[in-house]
Design an enzyme around this catalytic site. Structure first.
Site, PDB file in Angstrom:
ATOM      1  N   ALA A  63      -1.667   5.072  -2.824  1.00 18.01           N
ATOM      2  CA  ALA A  63      -0.388   5.783  -2.693  1.00 18.01           C
ATOM      3  C   ALA A  63       0.755   4.835  -2.337  1.00 18.01           C
ATOM      4  CB  ALA A  63      -0.509   6.897  -1.646  1.00 18.01           C
ATOM      5  N   GLU A  64       0.554   4.010  -1.318  1.00 19.74           N
ATOM      6  CA  GLU A  64       1.638   3.111  -0.912  1.00 19.74           C
ATOM      7  C   GLU A  64       1.927   2.060  -1.976  1.00 19.74           C
ATOM      8  OE1 GLU A  64       3.486   0.502   2.711  1.00 19.74           O
ATOM      9  OE2 GLU A  64       1.663   1.654   3.079  1.00 19.74           O
ATOM     10  N   SER A  65       0.897   1.556  -2.621  1.00 26.39           N
ATOM     11  CA  SER A  65       1.092   0.531  -3.649  1.00 26.39           C
ATOM     12  C   SER A  65       1.834   1.076  -4.860  1.00 26.39           C
ATOM     13  CB  SER A  65      -0.260  -0.041  -4.077  1.00 26.39           C
ATOM     14  OG  SER A  65      -0.900  -0.674  -3.008  1.00 26.39           O
TER      15      SER A  65
END
Length: 165
Positions: A63-65
């Site tokens: 998700a963050e990437s």
């Protein structure tokens, strides 16, 4: 592997040059654009907790990437940093299943962006239905471009080759 939506689709991006962490897990982007990113991951032993279930930390990493790459493209290729990540896990993915991540911007501002990322399990049947596994909200800070940053320029050029701008 990217399935071309039309003949103008860019070739698959070289994952190792885009994101080493996701590359190590086997993640592959299928769409990179300022308004939407998608990618797929086969759930392997590397991605699982000891009970053969996709690790929640892997979902958070994805998700963050993915949101970070989206913010990078949407900001005009400025450096970004995650400042908040909130992930809710609602269903499990098992060893051997395939999941798809989809990131879309909620707010694209000059310094702050907020992205939503949904990870869904892909049904291997002909229906291809997708069941929601997790949803994340990622808040990112966009930096000014660093002066004379050759590595930044090389990275931006790599992304531009494979993005739909």
């Amino acid at each position: 592997m990217i399935k071309a939506e039309d003949s103008s689709s860019p070739p698959p991006p070289p994952m190792a040059s885009i994101d080493r962490s996701l590359h190590a897990l086997g993640f592959q982007y299928t769409l990179i654009s300022p308004g939407k990113l998608t990618g797929r991951l086969k759930v392997t032993e590397t991605c699982c907790q000891p009970f053969d279930v996709l690790n929640g930390g892997v979902s958070a990493l994805v998700a963050e990437s993915v949101a970070s790459l989206g913010a990078y493209v949407a900001s005009g290729f400025r450096r970004v940093a995650g400042v908040q990540l909130c992930t809710n896990h609602v269903k499990a993915a098992l060893l051997g299943e395939e999941v798809e991540a989809e990131a879309k911007p909620i707010q694209v501002g000059g310094a702050i962006q907020v992205w939503e990322v949904q990870i869904r399990k892909i049904d291997p049947s002909p229906s291809g239905s997708k069941a929601l596994l997790s949803t994340s909200k990622v808040t990112l800070f966009c930096y000014r471009q660093a002066p004379h940053a050759i590595k930044d320029k090389d990275y931006a050029e790599t992304i531009k080759k494979y993005a739909r701008l």
